[in-house]
Design an enzyme around this catalytic site. Sequence first.
Site: not given
Length: 349
Positions: A19, A21, A104, A141, A179, A252
């Site tokens: 995970h 970004h 996602k 999420h 997460h 994350d």
Amino acid sequence: MNTTPAPDTLTITRPDDWHLHVRDGAALQTVVPHTAAQFARAIIMPNLRPPVTTAAQASAYRERIRAAVPAGLSFEPLMTLYLTDLLAPQEIERARDAGVVAVKLYPAGATTNSDAGVTDLRKTYKTLEAMQRAGLLLLMHGEVTSADIDLFDREAVFIERHLIPLRRDFPELKMVLEHITTREAVQYVGSADAYLGATITAHHLLYNRNAIFSGGIRPHYYCLPVLKREAHRQALVNAATSGSSKYFLGTDSAPHPAHLKEHASGCAGCYTAHAAIEMYAEVFDHAGALDKLQGFASFHGADFYRLPRNRDTITLRRESWTPPSSFALGEAELKPLRAGEVLPWRLLS
Ligand code: DOR
Ligand code: ZN
């Protein structure tokens, strides 16, 4: 707890980040090298502006990421699509053919760049059916967005209201609750079947919610889902170090310009890619469970995604070092977690 003394060096199969970004444009030049120095692969989040919603966009984004990998390092971005109310089932087949591995789910309004997210899961059911057929995973999420639900309860309520019905309706769709931050999530994932897994971040393993308020408001500890009470952090550490294959590493890591975090309405996200495996090693060492780090960081995620385990290794040494206080992020500054603080484990290059 293990009673043999903890070692001072640790060699494990090269880990993956399930995970991550990395954003786009100039930011890639800073953050991709950090991840590529540690991890063999990473699941790349699609919450760009505009979001990554087609196979063609995912393929083009993959090439931009690959172009930012430093010479001599081998790193494979694993691409995802962003689920919207309008994502067509036909796009799922194109995505699978383009090597996209997952989709996602952001509930609309739940977090950074989630305004294009799902307003009503019922609207996505045909697409979820196509994913179940194509073998694409659903990454979640897991927070409700209703204003009447307390911020700290949003994950637990998501499980009751959305995850339980989804798993009933799509029993063969592999799902990852991303997460996780609560005891409730650990209990639910722990008792579920093999179609459900969960990622855990380094920051949720290291800190509880006091970190956000110690001596004043500390925006660099603000992420979503927000840090929780100490009892929840302990439940996460127990889950991650348990050896259970349901839990795997997902940082994350979420870079934001420092001036947008240190702001009246600061962005959510902790940047950890510069020292991620070192922070996980610290947590596992502290729990007397260094022998469980390799499964969590290098095996469980690959097995869950049905991808081959990596073959090369990394070595960590017990050695204090201090990460820089900031990095350049295009024209802006990026302040990493643990900026200027001592870390007890170091990755040998
Ligand atoms: O803290 C977070 N930051 N949580 C998210 O869900 C999104 C992420 C981001 O993109 O900045
Ligand atoms: Zn994220």
